[in-house]
Design an enzyme around this catalytic site. Structure first.
Site, mmCIF file in Angstrom:
data_model
loop_
_atom_site.group_PDB
_atom_site.id
_atom_site.type_symbol
_atom_site.label_atom_id
_atom_site.label_comp_id
_atom_site.label_asym_id
_atom_site.label_seq_id
_atom_site.Cartn_x
_atom_site.Cartn_y
_atom_site.Cartn_z
ATOM 1 N N GLY A 15 0.829 -1.201 0.000
ATOM 2 C CA GLY A 15 0.000 0.000 0.000
ATOM 3 C C GLY A 15 0.859 1.246 0.000
ATOM 4 O O GLY A 15 2.081 1.165 0.115
ATOM 5 N N SER A 19 0.422 4.369 5.014
ATOM 6 C CA SER A 19 -0.881 3.710 5.157
ATOM 7 C C SER A 19 -0.921 2.795 6.380
ATOM 8 O O SER A 19 -1.971 2.249 6.708
ATOM 9 C CB SER A 19 -1.205 2.909 3.892
ATOM 10 O OG SER A 19 -0.189 1.956 3.643
ATOM 11 N N GLY A 20 0.223 2.585 7.042
ATOM 12 C CA GLY A 20 0.240 1.762 8.256
ATOM 13 C C GLY A 20 0.894 0.399 8.079
ATOM 14 O O GLY A 20 0.848 -0.439 8.985
ATOM 15 N N ASP A 41 11.967 -1.490 1.710
ATOM 16 C CA ASP A 41 12.853 -0.314 1.756
ATOM 17 C C ASP A 41 14.324 -0.707 1.894
ATOM 18 O O ASP A 41 15.201 0.087 1.569
ATOM 19 C CB ASP A 41 12.485 0.599 2.935
ATOM 20 C CG ASP A 41 11.227 1.417 2.663
ATOM 21 O OD1 ASP A 41 10.557 1.167 1.646
ATOM 22 O OD2 ASP A 41 10.907 2.293 3.481
ATOM 23 N N ASP A 42 14.594 -1.903 2.374
ATOM 24 C CA ASP A 42 15.991 -2.343 2.473
ATOM 25 C C ASP A 42 16.537 -2.821 1.127
ATOM 26 O O ASP A 42 17.693 -3.239 1.049
ATOM 27 C CB ASP A 42 16.129 -3.442 3.536
ATOM 28 C CG ASP A 42 15.921 -2.878 4.940
ATOM 29 O OD1 ASP A 42 16.358 -1.730 5.182
ATOM 30 O OD2 ASP A 42 15.306 -3.547 5.778
ATOM 31 N N TYR A 44 16.264 -0.746 -1.620
ATOM 32 C CA TYR A 44 16.501 0.444 -2.442
ATOM 33 C C TYR A 44 17.887 0.343 -3.085
ATOM 34 O O TYR A 44 18.822 -0.225 -2.485
ATOM 35 C CB TYR A 44 16.465 1.703 -1.573
ATOM 36 C CG TYR A 44 15.105 2.372 -1.523
ATOM 37 C CD1 TYR A 44 14.547 2.939 -2.669
ATOM 38 C CD2 TYR A 44 14.403 2.459 -0.326
ATOM 39 C CE1 TYR A 44 13.302 3.555 -2.618
ATOM 40 C CE2 TYR A 44 13.157 3.077 -0.274
ATOM 41 C CZ TYR A 44 12.622 3.626 -1.427
ATOM 42 O OH TYR A 44 11.400 4.240 -1.385
ATOM 43 N N ARG A 161 0.041 12.334 7.491
ATOM 44 C CA ARG A 161 0.956 11.421 8.200
ATOM 45 C C ARG A 161 2.373 11.530 7.624
ATOM 46 O O ARG A 161 3.337 11.613 8.362
ATOM 47 C CB ARG A 161 0.470 9.974 8.063
ATOM 48 C CG ARG A 161 -0.776 9.666 8.870
ATOM 49 C CD ARG A 161 -1.093 8.177 8.732
ATOM 50 N NE ARG A 161 -2.426 7.840 9.205
ATOM 51 C CZ ARG A 161 -3.107 6.786 8.787
ATOM 52 N NH1 ARG A 161 -2.586 5.968 7.892
ATOM 53 N NH2 ARG A 161 -4.303 6.533 9.273
ATOM 54 N N ARG A 162 2.474 11.529 6.304
ATOM 55 C CA ARG A 162 3.799 11.583 5.672
ATOM 56 C C ARG A 162 4.529 12.879 6.058
ATOM 57 O O ARG A 162 5.712 12.880 6.359
ATOM 58 C CB ARG A 162 3.631 11.492 4.155
ATOM 59 C CG ARG A 162 4.893 11.728 3.351
ATOM 60 C CD ARG A 162 5.754 10.487 3.267
ATOM 61 N NE ARG A 162 7.005 10.749 2.563
ATOM 62 C CZ ARG A 162 7.643 9.882 1.794
ATOM 63 N NH1 ARG A 162 7.179 8.682 1.636
ATOM 64 N NH2 ARG A 162 8.779 10.194 1.197
HETATM 65 N N1 LIG Z 1 -5.134 4.067 12.076
HETATM 66 C C1 LIG Z 1 -4.207 4.996 12.343
HETATM 67 N N2 LIG Z 1 -4.540 6.095 13.024
HETATM 68 C C2 LIG Z 1 -3.622 7.057 13.272
HETATM 69 N N3 LIG Z 1 -2.323 7.006 12.904
HETATM 70 C C3 LIG Z 1 -1.936 5.922 12.214
HETATM 71 C C4 LIG Z 1 -2.840 4.862 11.909
HETATM 72 N N4 LIG Z 1 -2.157 3.916 11.221
HETATM 73 C C5 LIG Z 1 -0.889 4.371 11.114
HETATM 74 N N5 LIG Z 1 -0.745 5.562 11.715
HETATM 75 C C6 LIG Z 1 0.475 6.376 11.826
HETATM 76 O O1 LIG Z 1 0.891 6.755 10.524
HETATM 77 C C7 LIG Z 1 2.306 6.814 10.459
HETATM 78 C C8 LIG Z 1 2.775 5.965 9.299
HETATM 79 O O2 LIG Z 1 2.587 4.585 9.612
HETATM 80 P P1 LIG Z 1 3.574 3.482 9.047
HETATM 81 O O3 LIG Z 1 3.145 2.165 9.580
HETATM 82 O O4 LIG Z 1 4.993 3.880 9.286
HETATM 83 O O5 LIG Z 1 3.248 3.597 7.486
HETATM 84 P P2 LIG Z 1 3.918 2.919 6.221
HETATM 85 O O6 LIG Z 1 4.871 1.867 6.693
HETATM 86 O O7 LIG Z 1 2.751 2.379 5.456
HETATM 87 O O8 LIG Z 1 4.587 4.047 5.484
HETATM 88 C C9 LIG Z 1 2.843 6.329 11.804
HETATM 89 O O9 LIG Z 1 3.161 7.461 12.588
HETATM 90 C C10 LIG Z 1 1.656 5.572 12.386
HETATM 91 O O10 LIG Z 1 1.662 5.579 13.792
HETATM 92 MG MG LIG Z 2 6.965 1.845 6.356
#
Ligand SMILES: Nc1ncnc2c1ncn2[C@@H]1O[C@H](COP(=O)(O)OP(=O)(O)O)[C@@H](O)[C@H]1O
Ligand SMILES: [Mg+2]
Length: 244
Positions: A15, A19-20, A41-42, A44, A161-162
């Site tokens: 995803g 996206s989590g 990501d490892d 790249y 978030r990003r």
């Molecule tokens: N359901 C959610 N509600 C709020 N924050 C979230 C949720 N899911 C993920 N996050 C936050 O979003 C950010 C990105 O999550 P991450 O797992 O690192 O994403 P990815 O690996 O897909 O790039 C983190 O700070 C995480 O805590």
């Molecule tokens: Mg990630």
């Protein structure tokens, strides 16, 4: 002496950025009996080989060409046969501390204990959890996995978030997004490579039957109304259903 059968189950956490995926994969790793966490990501390319976008005038880390997919596929194929399970990849993945408290973990362990076959030592299952932003852009990569989680969320949520992240570790230091990076490269890179999975090629619409039935993507819309526990509960339940 009997040798136990080894079963390797490859689970993709795919995803768009933020996206989590990593959060969910890390959480499951702490809960599943035997698991290995792999981050795309490892894989790249070295940072001086990351494509340069002439129009935006930045390096573009959000295209498939930034990843060494040959190396990745060879590694995954090795895991599938069980032979590569002890080959350690040095991981640069340092962010996303896990926010699952002990109480939450216990709840999920209790849920898992209802499925004793998972702990059957005559047929030991190793869960390989693979977290990556480009696992579904190419069916040849998608088909490497037994279970395919597709995490996504609306544009605004992902952008917020990003843009609140501290940066990403690379082979030469820490990458911090320049201003506007999400809008200029991250989001367009996701849309370009993933729109074929959505009705009318619109990532705000539902997944197509091709995505759901042929590619068997299991979708989780991870907007801020859902918690880490919801994500873990859903992922675990999906794995258990698949194994039952
Ligand atoms: N359901 C959610 N509600 C709020 N924050 C979230 C949720 N899911 C993920 N996050 C936050 O979003 C950010 C990105 O999550 P991450 O797992 O690192 O994403 P990815 O690996 O897909 O790039 C983190 O700070 C995480 O805590
Ligand atoms: Mg990630």
């Amino acid at each position: 002496m009997t040798t136990s059968l080894l079963k390797v189950l490859l689970i993709a956490f795919g995803g768009p950025s933020s996206s989590g995926k990593t959060t969910a994969a890390k959480a499951l790793q702490t809960i599943l009996p035997k698991s290995l966490l792999v981050h795309l990501d490892d894989f790249y390319l070295p940072s001086d080989l990351i494509p340069y976008d002439e129009e935006v005038k930045e390096q573009n880390w959000d295209v498939p060409e930034a990843i060494d997919f040959n190396k990745f596929k060879t590694y995954i194929d090795g895991l599938r046969t069980g032979k590569g399970l002890n080959i350690q990849i040095d991981s640069l993945e340092g962010d996303t501390p896990l926010k699952l408290d002990l109480k939450g973990q216990l709840k999920f362990k209790t849920l898992l204990n209802q499925y004793p076959t998972l702990f059957n030592h005559d047929e030991e299952t190793i869960f390989v959890l693979v977290d990556g932003f480009m696992l579904y852009h190419d069916p040849k990569i998608t088909e490497l996995f037994d279970i395919r989680f597709f995490f996504h969320a609306p544009y605004e949520t992902l952008k917020y978030r990003r843009e609140h992240r501290h940066g990403y570790n690379t082979d030469v230091g820490v990458w911090v997004d320049p201003p506007g990076y999400f809008d200029r490269l991250v989001w367009p890179g996701y849309v370009k490579t993933h729109k074929y999975l959505f009705i009318n090629e619109d990532v705000d619409q539902e997944l197509t039957d091709y995505a759901k039935e042929t590619l068997q993507l299991q979708e989780f819309k991870n907007d801020d109304s859902l918690s880490l526990e919801d994500m873990v509960q859903w992922s675990l339940q999906t794995i258990i259903t698949k194994l039952s």
